[in-house]
Design an enzyme around this catalytic site. Structure first.
Site, PDB file in Angstrom:
ATOM      1  N   CYS A   1      -3.439   8.383   3.860  1.00 45.18           N
ATOM      2  CA  CYS A   1      -3.137   7.908   2.515  1.00 45.18           C
ATOM      3  C   CYS A   1      -4.304   8.122   1.575  1.00 45.18           C
ATOM      4  CB  CYS A   1      -2.785   6.438   2.578  1.00 45.18           C
ATOM      5  SG  CYS A   1      -3.998   5.475   3.495  1.00 45.18           S
TER       6      CYS A   1
ATOM      7  N   GLU B   1       0.879  -1.178   0.000  1.00 44.91           N
ATOM      8  CA  GLU B   1       0.000   0.000   0.000  1.00 44.91           C
ATOM      9  C   GLU B   1       0.907   1.215   0.000  1.00 44.91           C
ATOM     10  OE1 GLU B   1      -3.126  -0.153  -0.318  1.00 44.91           O
ATOM     11  OE2 GLU B   1      -3.747  -2.114   0.418  1.00 44.91           O
TER      12      GLU B   1
HETATM   13  P1  NAP Z   1       8.193   4.894   4.627  1.00 48.35           P
HETATM   14  O1  NAP Z   1       9.291   5.810   4.936  1.00 48.35           O
HETATM   15  O2  NAP Z   1       8.198   4.189   3.338  1.00 48.35           O
HETATM   16  O3  NAP Z   1       8.150   3.866   5.839  1.00 48.35           O
HETATM   17  C1  NAP Z   1       7.169   2.871   5.939  1.00 48.35           C
HETATM   18  C2  NAP Z   1       7.673   1.749   6.818  1.00 48.35           C
HETATM   19  O4  NAP Z   1       8.740   1.063   6.153  1.00 48.35           O
HETATM   20  C3  NAP Z   1       8.258   2.218   8.148  1.00 48.35           C
HETATM   21  O5  NAP Z   1       7.931   1.276   9.141  1.00 48.35           O
HETATM   22  C4  NAP Z   1       9.745   2.229   7.866  1.00 48.35           C
HETATM   23  O6  NAP Z   1      10.521   2.141   9.021  1.00 48.35           O
HETATM   24  C5  NAP Z   1       9.873   0.995   7.009  1.00 48.35           C
HETATM   25  N1  NAP Z   1      11.070   0.925   6.182  1.00 48.35           N
HETATM   26  C6  NAP Z   1      11.864   1.944   5.753  1.00 48.35           C
HETATM   27  N2  NAP Z   1      12.857   1.461   4.982  1.00 48.35           N
HETATM   28  C7  NAP Z   1      12.690   0.120   4.922  1.00 48.35           C
HETATM   29  C8  NAP Z   1      13.395  -0.943   4.287  1.00 48.35           C
HETATM   30  N3  NAP Z   1      14.463  -0.710   3.542  1.00 48.35           N
HETATM   31  N4  NAP Z   1      12.951  -2.211   4.448  1.00 48.35           N
HETATM   32  C9  NAP Z   1      11.859  -2.470   5.183  1.00 48.35           C
HETATM   33  N5  NAP Z   1      11.148  -1.497   5.819  1.00 48.35           N
HETATM   34  C10 NAP Z   1      11.546  -0.221   5.678  1.00 48.35           C
HETATM   35  O7  NAP Z   1       6.785   5.635   4.695  1.00 48.35           O
HETATM   36  P2  NAP Z   1       6.264   6.612   5.842  1.00 48.35           P
HETATM   37  O8  NAP Z   1       6.958   7.906   5.644  1.00 48.35           O
HETATM   38  O9  NAP Z   1       6.296   5.955   7.174  1.00 48.35           O
HETATM   39  O10 NAP Z   1       4.728   6.732   5.456  1.00 48.35           O
HETATM   40  C11 NAP Z   1       4.199   7.751   4.650  1.00 48.35           C
HETATM   41  C12 NAP Z   1       3.752   7.195   3.327  1.00 48.35           C
HETATM   42  O11 NAP Z   1       2.900   6.079   3.520  1.00 48.35           O
HETATM   43  C13 NAP Z   1       2.940   8.181   2.531  1.00 48.35           C
HETATM   44  O12 NAP Z   1       3.494   8.280   1.255  1.00 48.35           O
HETATM   45  C14 NAP Z   1       1.563   7.570   2.459  1.00 48.35           C
HETATM   46  O13 NAP Z   1       0.867   7.840   1.272  1.00 48.35           O
HETATM   47  C15 NAP Z   1       1.804   6.133   2.628  1.00 48.35           C
HETATM   48  N6  NAP Z   1       0.654   5.494   3.234  1.00 48.35           N
HETATM   49  C16 NAP Z   1      -0.097   4.652   2.471  1.00 48.35           C
HETATM   50  C17 NAP Z   1      -1.180   4.021   3.018  1.00 48.35           C
HETATM   51  C18 NAP Z   1      -2.012   3.078   2.219  1.00 48.35           C
HETATM   52  O14 NAP Z   1      -2.799   2.349   2.798  1.00 48.35           O
HETATM   53  N7  NAP Z   1      -1.887   3.046   0.932  1.00 48.35           N
HETATM   54  C19 NAP Z   1      -1.511   4.242   4.361  1.00 48.35           C
HETATM   55  C20 NAP Z   1      -0.737   5.107   5.099  1.00 48.35           C
HETATM   56  C21 NAP Z   1       0.370   5.727   4.524  1.00 48.35           C
HETATM   57  P3  NAP Z   1      11.050   3.462   9.750  1.00 48.35           P
HETATM   58  O15 NAP Z   1       9.866   4.222  10.205  1.00 48.35           O
HETATM   59  O16 NAP Z   1      11.865   2.931  10.863  1.00 48.35           O
HETATM   60  O17 NAP Z   1      11.850   4.202   8.709  1.00 48.35           O
END
Ligand code: NAP
Length: 522
Positions: free
Chosen positions: A296, A257
C-alpha cells in the site's frame, strides 16, 4: 480435495459447512488449501470474544498484557520456517519479501511488548494533567483513557497476511480488546496458521483471538456500539464499511486504510551524479519490486526536475533490467509473483488504463526484460516491472488517480518545488511520500508542506543513506495511515495506536479522589 482450514471462534475450532474457496500457489497454479465460513454462529463468536475474552484481558494490567505479546513473539519465532514456506507457496514471495510480512510482524509485536511493559501495572491511562475547574484547586478535571468495552474486528487485505494481523492485534490486545481477524481470502492461510499456533500454545485467554476465513458476509452486522472495526483494503470496500449502519448509525469506530497514490520527489539539487539522484533511483527500484509492488505504501509516482527526466528514466530502467523474476523457490530470483490471477488481470487492466496518458519507458515483460525463471508464463502470476512516463504531469489525470497494485510506477517532471508539491497533493491524500536531496532547509520546508496530505514524509539525505528505514517500510514508531483517499486512518505511531482501542473520559473530582484512579504516571 485439499484440506479445509477451520475457523477459530467462540473458543473452539469450527469448519464452515460449505465446500470452501480454494487458495492457490500463484506460481505453480496448484490448489493448496480451502477456507470457508459458511454456517458459523457469528453472534456466538462475537459474544464470546466480547464477554469472555474481554473480561479476561481487561482483568490484566498493561504490563501483564505486554507479557502476552512477548509470549506471542516466542510462539511465532518457533514456527517461523513454516510461515516462510506458506508465504512462498500462497503469496509467491521471495524470502526477502516474506520477511517484510513475517519478521515485520514479529518486530512490531516486540515493540508493543516493550512499550506496554513501560506503562506498568495500571488499567487506565492518564490523558494530560489534571486542571482545576474553579479558582481553587480543590475540584479538578482529569482526562483519562480506558479500554473500550467491545471487540476489534480486523478486516485485512491480501498483501500482508502476517503483518496486517499483528500490527493491529498488538495495540488491540495491549489495550485489553479481543481481536477477531478476517484475512483477505486469497492469502488467508498464513493468518490462519499463525492464529492456530498461538491458540495451540495456550498463551492467550479464551476469546482473546479469533479467526474467520472466507466470506465477510454478516461480520459487520455483529458490531455493537463499543466495538471497533479496523479495515485495510480497497477504497470501494472501505466505502461499504463506512456506510454500514453499525458505523453510520451506532458510531462503531472505524479505521480505514485504503489505496493510495504515494510518491517520491527528487529535489532540484538532485542532479545526475549526485548521491541524492542515486538514492532516489535505488529506492524507486526497491519500491517497485518488493512484494511485486503489492504494498500500500509503494511509490507509484516519481517526480523529478524537468532537466533530469531522461537521465532518471534511463537510470531506473537500467537497474530494473538486471532484475530476475519468477519462481521464488529459485535462489537466483529477486522478485516472485502477484498473489493471484485476479491480481494479474487487475494489474494488466490498470497498466492499460495508465498507458492512455503515459508512455512505456521500461517494460521487463518485453524484449527489454529477462525470461521468467522456473515459471511458466501461461500459469504463473508473474509480471515484471514496468516504468511509465509522461512529460505532461499536469495534463495526466489517471496517473494521479489509478492505483496499479503491482510493479508499476510513472515518472513525471516538475518545473519547481511548488509545482512538485502541488502534483504530490493530487494524490488527494496518501500514506507516504519520500524526498531526496542534500539541502536540509529546502527538505524541511517541503516536508512540512507535504505533511498536510501525507501520513508520513520520509526524507532521505546522504547523511541517512545507510540508516534510513525505507520509503515503504512501515515502522511501528511512526504513524501509518493517510488523509483523504488513503482512508483517513491512523495506525501505529507508538502508543498513539492505543487511542483507537480506548475511550476518552473526564473525571471531575477532588485531587484526593483523582489520586485513586490508578493511572499511568504523569
Ligand atoms: P478489498 O477487496 O477491498 O478487500 C479487503 C478485505 O475486505 C478482504 O478481507 C475482503 O474479503 C474484505 N471485504 C470485501 N468485501 C467486503 C464487504 N462488503 N464487507 C466487509 N469486508 C469485505 O482489498 P484487497 O484487494 O484485498 O486489497 C488491496 C487493496 O488494499 C489495495 O488497493 C491496497 O492499496 C489496499 N491496501 C491498503 C493498505 C493500507 O494500509 N492503507 C495496506 C494494504 C493494502 P475477501 O478477501 O474475502 O474479498
Amino acid at each position: 480435495m485439499t484440506e479445509l482450514l477451520p475457523n477459530f471462534v467462540a473458543g473452539r475450532w469450527q469448519a464452515g459447512s460449505g465446500a470452501g474457496t480454494p487458495l492457490f500457489d500463484p506460481v505453480l497454479g496448484t490448489e493448496l488449501v480451502r477456507v470457508d465460513a459458511t454456517g458459523l454462529d457469528l453472534a456466538a463468536a462475537f459474544g464470546h470474544a466480547r464477554q469472555t475474552g474481554r473480561a479476561a484481558l481487561q482483568a490484566l494490567t498493561y504490563r501483564e498484557r505486554a507479557a502476552l505479546l512477548g509470549a506471542i513473539v516466542k510462539v511465532l519465532q518457533t514456527h517461523r520456517d513454516t510461515y516462510y514456506e506458506i508465504a512462498t507457496a500462497n503469496s509467491g514471495t521471495v524470502k526477502n519479501d516474506s520477511a517484510v510480512d513475517i519478521d515485520g510482524a514479529i518486530f512490531t509485536l516486540g515493540q508493543y511488548a516493550k512499550w506496554g511493559d513501560a506503562l506498568g501495572d495500571v488499567r487506565a491511562l492518564r490523558d494530560g494533567e489534571a486542571v482545576k475547574l474553579g479558582k481553587e484547586p480543590v475540584f479538578q478535571s482529569q482526562h483519562l483513557q480506558v479500554p473500550t468495552q467491545g471487540v476489534a474486528l480486523l478486516i485485512n487485505a491480501f498483501n500482508f497476511p502476517s503483518w496486517g494481523l499483528w500490527e493491529k492485534a498488538a495495540p488491540a490486545l495491549l489495550s485489553g480488546v479481543p481481536v477477531i481477524v478476517k484475512p483477505g481470502t486469497s492469502t488467508a492461510w498464513l493468518t490462519q496458521r499463525m492464529v492456530r499456533d498461538v491458540v495451540d500454545a495456550g498463551v492467550l485467554p479464551s476469546g482473546a483471538l479469533s479467526v474467520i476465513c472466507g466470506s465477510s458476509a454478516g461480520l459487520m452486522d455483529q458490531l455493537h456500539p463499543f466495538d471497533v472495526v479496523s479495515f485495510t483494503g480497497s477504497a470501494d470496500t472501505g466505502a461499504v464499511i463506512r456506510s454500514h449502519p453499525a458505523v453510520a448509525r451506532q458510531s462503531v469506530r472505524a479505521n480505514i486504510e485504503a489505496d493510495s497514490l504515494n510518491s517520491a520527489i527528487l529535489l532540484p539539487d538532485g542532479m545526475p551524479g549526485t548521491e541524492a539522484f542515486d538514492l532516489l533511483v535505488r529506492e524507486v527500484v526497491r519500491e517497485m519490486t518488493v512484494k511485486s509492488g503489492q504494498k500500500c505504501t509503494a511509490i507509484r509516482r516519481i517526480f523529478v526536475p524537468e532537466a533530469v527526466y531522461d537521465a532518471a528514466a534511463e537510470a531506473i530502467g537500467a537497474k530494473l533490467a538486471g532484475l530476475t523474476v519468477g519462481n521464488p523457490r529459485n535462489e537466483s530470483v529477486r522478485m516472485g509473483s502477484l498473489v493471484s490471477r485476479a491480481q494479474l488481470t487487475a494489474v494488466r487492466d490498470g497498466l492499460a488504463q495508465l498507458q492512455r496518458e503515459a508512455g512505456v519507458l521500461y517494460d521487463g515483460n518485453g524484449p527489454q526484460g529477462r525470461p521468467l525463471v522456473d515459471a511458466d508464463r501461461a500459469i504463473a502470476c508473474c509480471v515484471a516491472p514496468v516504468l511509465l512516463g509522461t512529460r505532461d504531469a499536469d495534463g495526466a489525470a489517471l496517473v494521479h488517480d489509478v492505483e496499479v497494485f503491482g510493479p508499476v510506477a510513472t515518472l513525471l517532471p516538475y518545473r519547481d518545488l511548488a509545482h512538485a508539491t502541488s502534483l504530490a497533493h493530487r494524490g488527494q491524500g496518501s500514506l507516504v511520500t519520500s524526498l531526496y536531496g542534500a539541502d536540509d532547509a529546502a527538505l524541511g520546508r517541503t516536508a512540512v508542506e507535504l505533511a498536510a496530505s501525507h501520513g508520513r514524509v520520509h526524507v532521505i539525505t546522504p547523511a541517512v543513506a545507510k540508516a534510513q528505514t525505507g520509503h515503504g517500510n512501515v515502522m511501528p514508531m511512526s504513524l501509518h495511515g493517510g488523509p483523504g483517499r488513503a482512508g483517513g486512518g491512523a495506525e501505529l505511531g507508538g502508543l498513539r495506536a492505543l487511542d483507537f482501542y480506548h475511550r476518552r473520559s473526564a473525571v471531575q473530582a477532588s485531587p484526593e479522589v483523582l489520586a485513586q484512579l490508578g493511572l499511568t504516571a504523569a
